[in-house]
Scaffold this active site. Sequence first.
Site, short mmCIF file in Angstrom:
data_model
loop_
_atom_site.label_atom_id
_atom_site.label_comp_id
_atom_site.label_asym_id
_atom_site.label_seq_id
_atom_site.Cartn_x
_atom_site.Cartn_y
_atom_site.Cartn_z
N GLY A 94 0.74 -1.02 0.30
CA GLY A 94 0.19 -0.42 0.12
C GLY A 94 1.02 0.90 0.21
N ARG A 95 1.66 1.20 0.59
CA ARG A 95 2.82 2.65 0.51
C ARG A 95 4.14 1.81 0.03
NH1 ARG A 95 4.09 3.70 6.46
NH2 ARG A 95 4.45 1.92 8.13
N LYS A 115 10.48 1.83 1.26
CA LYS A 115 8.67 1.85 2.57
C LYS A 115 8.71 3.41 2.85
CE LYS A 115 7.15 -0.46 6.09
NZ LYS A 115 7.63 -1.73 7.15
N ASP A 127 -2.65 6.38 3.75
CA ASP A 127 -2.13 7.23 3.07
C ASP A 127 -0.50 7.81 1.73
OD1 ASP A 127 -0.24 7.78 4.72
OD2 ASP A 127 -0.74 9.36 5.97
N ARG A 178 14.50 -0.92 1.46
CA ARG A 178 15.07 -2.54 2.16
C ARG A 178 15.56 -2.90 1.30
NH1 ARG A 178 9.45 -3.86 5.37
NH2 ARG A 178 9.40 -5.01 3.36
N ARG A 185 5.39 -13.18 0.34
CA ARG A 185 5.69 -14.61 1.97
C ARG A 185 4.68 -14.87 1.69
NH1 ARG A 185 5.74 -8.48 2.99
NH2 ARG A 185 6.15 -7.40 1.59
N ASP A 254 1.28 -12.03 5.90
CA ASP A 254 1.34 -10.81 5.20
C ASP A 254 2.67 -10.58 5.47
OD1 ASP A 254 -0.35 -9.65 7.14
OD2 ASP A 254 -0.01 -8.28 5.79
N ASN A 255 3.36 -11.14 6.61
CA ASN A 255 4.51 -10.24 7.41
C ASN A 255 5.67 -11.43 7.65
OD1 ASN A 255 3.62 -8.21 7.32
ND2 ASN A 255 3.39 -7.57 9.40
N ASP A 264 9.10 -6.91 8.23
CA ASP A 264 8.33 -5.53 8.34
C ASP A 264 8.65 -5.80 9.98
OD1 ASP A 264 7.76 -5.09 5.90
OD2 ASP A 264 5.44 -5.78 6.23
P1 AMP Z 1 1.91 -3.97 8.00
O1 AMP Z 1 1.13 -4.17 9.29
O2 AMP Z 1 3.14 -2.71 8.79
O3 AMP Z 1 2.71 -4.97 7.76
O4 AMP Z 1 0.70 -3.85 6.59
C1 AMP Z 1 -0.09 -3.73 6.37
C2 AMP Z 1 -0.66 -3.96 4.90
O5 AMP Z 1 -1.01 -2.05 4.87
C3 AMP Z 1 0.30 -3.89 4.15
O6 AMP Z 1 -0.71 -3.52 3.16
C4 AMP Z 1 0.63 -2.48 3.98
O7 AMP Z 1 1.47 -2.10 3.13
C5 AMP Z 1 -0.71 -1.46 4.48
N1 AMP Z 1 -0.38 -0.40 4.98
C6 AMP Z 1 0.26 0.16 5.65
N2 AMP Z 1 0.48 1.41 6.47
C7 AMP Z 1 -0.17 1.64 4.99
C8 AMP Z 1 0.14 3.45 4.73
N3 AMP Z 1 0.57 4.70 5.68
N4 AMP Z 1 -0.76 3.69 3.46
C9 AMP Z 1 -1.37 2.62 2.93
N5 AMP Z 1 -1.40 1.65 2.72
C10 AMP Z 1 -0.69 1.12 4.81
MG MG Z 2 3.84 -5.59 5.69
#
Ligand code: AMP
Ligand code: MG
Length: 487
Positions: A94-95, A115, A127, A178, A185, A254-255, A264
Amino acid sequence: MSVPTDSRVSFDSRFARELPEMAVAWQADDAPAPRLLALNGPVAAELGLDPGFLGSPEGLALLVGTSVPDGAAPVAQAYSGHQFGSFNPGLGDGRALLLGELTDVAGRLRDLHLKGSGRTPFARGGDGLAVIGPMLREYIVSEAMHALGVPTTRSLAVVATGREVRRETMLPGAVLARVASSHLRVGSFQYAAATGNQDLLTRLADHAISRHYPEAASAERPYLALFESVLSAQASLVAQWMLVGFLHGVMNTDNMTISGETIDYGPCAFMDVFDYATVYSSIDRGGRYAYANQPLIAEWNLARLAETLLPLIDEDQEQAVALAVGVLESFRPRYSADWLAGMKAKLGLPDGVEDEVASPLANDVLTLLQENHVDYTSFFRGLGSVVRGDARPARDKVLDVAAFDAWAERWLTLGPDADAMDRVNPLYIPRNHLVEEALEAATAGDLDPLTRLLDVVANPFEERPGLERYAAGAPDDFGQYTTYCGT
Ligand code: AMP
Ligand code: MG
């Protein structure tokens, strides 16, 4: 957009080429005023990248993704995932962006991934951005893990973007660059399986075998061998987390990598006082990802991976399930063996000490730490002194001295090796209070505490004068520590 860059930056885009259904071509957001906050010289050297180039305006543009070298085709990766046990088919970067793969100086293929580079089609409500503190946090903790010998993604750089990001307050934005042996995953396999496209799933599995477990290709059942290899790598990884007192914090599928690298670093932390029930993440109210649960969750996630592979394991699904369950049942003994081998090393036990002796000894010392609220890292380091004749560094931390003495007597009879212990029991870990101190200073513009902390944790086992505050436990007034996701 393509600009001339250092001639040695030559990207492949193997993931995007072999798995186009899981790759969306995408561009990073603009970064109005890129400024380098941290650059990892050794990682740059491994990648054959010139640190001087990376610090130049062209290098910074590469590190925030605004200029893409020839041959690179940045993509957002699609994946699914079980988040706190609930399946979400549509996650993905997502980011983040995969810039592509580089062949490092040792000939290994490494992903370069950004990231905090802006919203992608997978951003949902987010965002797409990241702020300085959490990106530097991933940098510090992943580099500390590497120095401790724990498999992990690496951090190449953190660059402030010059853009303000809305969190609880407005905060300075940043992009983390990174490096990973891949970003495949468990959730990648869940995504491919959920499409129902068996050709995609097969290509993904073949891609994973080729990148991580090439020996599986010649096994009688390559996809079962892939599963077994991932399971073995993860059993070993989580054992190492437990041994260093690391809490990942958000072990969603996913992590969890296929490679067996830690990935992550969100709400992660190193445990101060030993407590099996430790949870730091603000959103983990049920304690699903508590310290003691990590091996169980790894096993649960591996069961989810096995489910995705069933159609590839055998045409007869009953037979496939039986084979996968057979491998899955080996998780616990493998994990226990890895953990106990690590505990024997932490306790300095000579070869030949039986598991039946070592196992209760290790479990009993942890019970002692739990009941007496003892700092995990400094206690184990202190045990070396006990062997050398000064019991105080460990004994003084335990309220129930009689219990300590009884345990120590059992242990000392086995003839532990203090020097061997000092090579595996770290003195310096990224203590939560020191991480917070460094991040706060960096966010306010002072990079000195960060630089010092990175320098200390890069060399965790060797005692150096003047670093006493880095070896000490959290101050009493530090209080309950809380960490956050998606920041
Ligand atoms: P994470 O828990 O950090 O592994 O993220 C879980 C999901 O949320 C992944 O698909 C990330 O890409 C998405 N995500 C986390 N933070 C953001 C952000 N600020 N904007 C867009 N997607 C996010
Ligand atoms: Mg993640």
